[in-house]
Design an enzyme around this catalytic site. Structure first.
Site, PDB file in Angstrom:
ATOM      1  CG  HIS A 110      45.867  41.036  41.928  1.00  0.00           C
ATOM      2  ND1 HIS A 110      46.222  40.626  40.712  1.00  0.00           N
ATOM      3  CD2 HIS A 110      46.425  40.025  42.828  1.00  0.00           C
ATOM      4  CE1 HIS A 110      46.970  39.416  40.730  1.00  0.00           C
ATOM      5  NE2 HIS A 110      47.030  39.038  41.628  1.00  0.00           N
ATOM      6  CD  GLU A 111      46.298  39.717  46.537  1.00  0.00           C
ATOM      7  OE1 GLU A 111      45.861  38.535  46.383  1.00  0.00           O
ATOM      8  OE2 GLU A 111      47.328  39.894  45.717  1.00  0.00           O
ATOM      9  CG  HIS A 124      43.951  35.769  43.948  1.00  0.00           C
ATOM     10  ND1 HIS A 124      44.146  34.954  43.122  1.00  0.00           N
ATOM     11  CD2 HIS A 124      45.043  36.592  43.769  1.00  0.00           C
ATOM     12  CE1 HIS A 124      45.296  34.879  42.240  1.00  0.00           C
ATOM     13  NE2 HIS A 124      45.795  36.152  42.780  1.00  0.00           N
TER      14      HIS A 124
END
Length: 500
Positions: free
Chosen positions: A266-267, A270
């Site tokens: 997920h990160e 980003h």
């Protein structure tokens, strides 16, 4: 008023130099915040609060500078190209909001946020909401004051929401959340009634070093640029930085390595968005991200449409088995990564479907706090009631209830809806990536992520904040923002998994 092309060019150059200094100061503040959550000793808070406050005040002063206002006025009627117009639009919007907020309020908000972090950490560790209540009350009051300063005649929660998503509108957010609640709850109920049990390939516990090596391998596989990033741990995983330095954090749960793997991917989403922003535009809106709905779409794309896909597990299963000593098939890992839980207490550990009920709950509570329809001391009870209503579970402690998130600690009220907006947009983008990238599943299965990175860079990353959110979605997909793709994707995927 600039009247010649030379006058316009000179004004724009002075304007853009100021804008870059503004961005550099903001980015410096971001590094201080990263350090406080990752590296700073606990006793450093009093000094860090003052440092962060000074940075925030300086940033506010640069953004509200009278000279900047003059340049914006001069450039408002000038003959600019499309990119220059976009820069002026974005800076004007930020300036017009900021100029209404007193400097002392900015300073108080920043200092209160820094001071709140250790209070929240201790209250969560001690399962003591009362120890955090005064801090939360102060933050709610400050954010109300902030919203009122910007526009006293509008709904204060709407004003705060626009801090994180300025273009889609609160009506769109509420409509999306309503759609998800209406469409996903029946699906979740059908899954609960299913007699299918998905695989659970993990036994015992896995130490931090072992999991750290595994998530590093995942970042390598997906194409994280280590020359412009790093991996650390934090109580609440996050990513921050610039196209030259985009860092990720994760955390480890001893008996659930998929928790760290999912949060790291997920990160990564980003960070790869941040790393994909145009380097030559650093310091201007053209080199900045297009706000949080789009940012979240990138993390959700990689976490859900890649990291939770069967092709990814065909690729990555041997790596997991090697690192953890397991002996599971790709299908078993795929099932474990997509299990829908019946004891879903923690948002960041939630499955892909029930996650959105967590967002609905937080959205309703923070909206009512800001509007004055809910008192701070009522939060634990209302939180637990809504958990039972939306998710069928009731927290035994406030640590696993209303103290679990960091967002209200740092004043990020109005942020939560962007998580669901981003998930919805991720599904829409995934549909078009799948259509445009030759053999998308085969590309993932082979670990050849270059074409996917290229599509996202071409359609999303390289534009920075040139387009408004709705225009960027149109530019990338040829159509308006829609929740239909997410609903269809979720229904098809989970009814197949659970045979319901």
């Amino acid at each position: 008023m600039a009247t010649t092309s030379e006058d316009v060019e000179s004004t724009y150059e002075a304007f853009i130099d100021h804008v870059k200094r503004l961005h550099y100061v903001g980015d410096a503040g971001g590094v201080l915040q990263w350090d406080q959550q990752v590296m700073m000793p606990d006793a450093g808070t009093p000094a860090r609060a003052k440092q962060s406050s000074a940075i925030s005040t300086l940033h506010h002063e640069l953004l509200t500078d009278d000279q900047l206002a003059g340049w914006l006025d001069e450039l408002g009627d000038a003959d600019l190209d499309a990119e220059q117009e976009a820069v002026v639009r974005e800076v004007r919007r930020d300036h017009e909001r900021a100029v209404r907020v007193p400097s002392d309020l900015v300073e108080r908000l920043s200092e209160a946020s820094s001071n709140a972090l250790p209070v929240w950490k201790e209250a969560k560790a001690d399962d003591d909401f009362d120890a955090f209540a005064d801090t939360l009350r102060e933050m709610v009051d400050l954010r109300r004051e902030y919203a009122e300063a910007i526009d006293p005649d509008r709904d204060p929660y709407e004003v705060l929401f626009e801090e994180y998503e300025p273009y889609l509108g609160i009506d769109t957010a509420e409509a999306v959340l309503t759609t998800l609640r209406e469409e996903l709850v029946p699906l979740i109920d059908d899954i609960a009634a299913s007699d299918v049990t998905l695989a659970s390939p993990f036994e015992g516990t896995y130490d931090d070093d072992t999991q750290h090596a595994l998530v590093e391998a995942a970042l390598d596989t997906l194409g994280y640029d280590w020359d412009r990033g790093r991996l650390d741990t934090a109580p609440h995983p996050f990513s921050t930085g610039t196209q030259f330095d985009a860092r990720v954090t994760t955390r480890f749960t001893p008996d659930d390595p998929l928790d760290a793997l999912g949060s790291t991917i997920h990160e990564f989403g980003h960070a790869t968005y941040t790393q994909g922003l145009p380097r030559e535009e650093y310091g201007t809106p053209l080199g900045d991200n297009r706000d949080l709905s789009v940012h979240e779409s990138q993390s959700r794309f990689w976490e859900n449409h890649v990291g939770r896909s069967r092709p990814f597990w065909d690729l990555f299963a041997p790596t997991v088995n090697d690192h953890l000593g397991t002996d599971a098939t790709p299908r078993e890992f795929y099932e474990a990564a997509n299990e829908v839980y019946d004891d879903n207490l923690i948002r960041v550990e939630a499955d892909e479907l029930t996650y959105h009920m967590h967002i609905v709950l937080r959205f309703e509570i923070e909206r009512d706090l800001i509007r004055g329809d809910l008192e701070v001391e009522e939060v634990p009870q209302v939180w637990n009631d809504k958990m039972e209503q939306y998710l069928g579970v009731r927290p035994d402690t406030d640590a696993e209830g209303c103290l679990q998130d960091i967002h209200w600690t740092n004043g990020a009220i109005g942020y939560f809806p962007t998580y669901s907006l981003g998930s919805v947009l991720a599904a829409q983008l995934a549909h078009h990536v799948d259509a445009d990238v030759d053999d998308f599943d085969g590309t993932v299965r082979a670990g050849e992520f270059g074409p996917i990175h290229e599509w996202l860079t071409e359609h999303i990353h390289r534009h920075g904040a040139r387009y408004t959110t709705d225009d960027l979605i149109e530019e990338a997909t040829g159509e308006a923002f829609s929740a239909d793709y997410f609903v269809e994707y979720a229904d098809e995927k989970y009814r197949d998994l659970y045979d319901c």
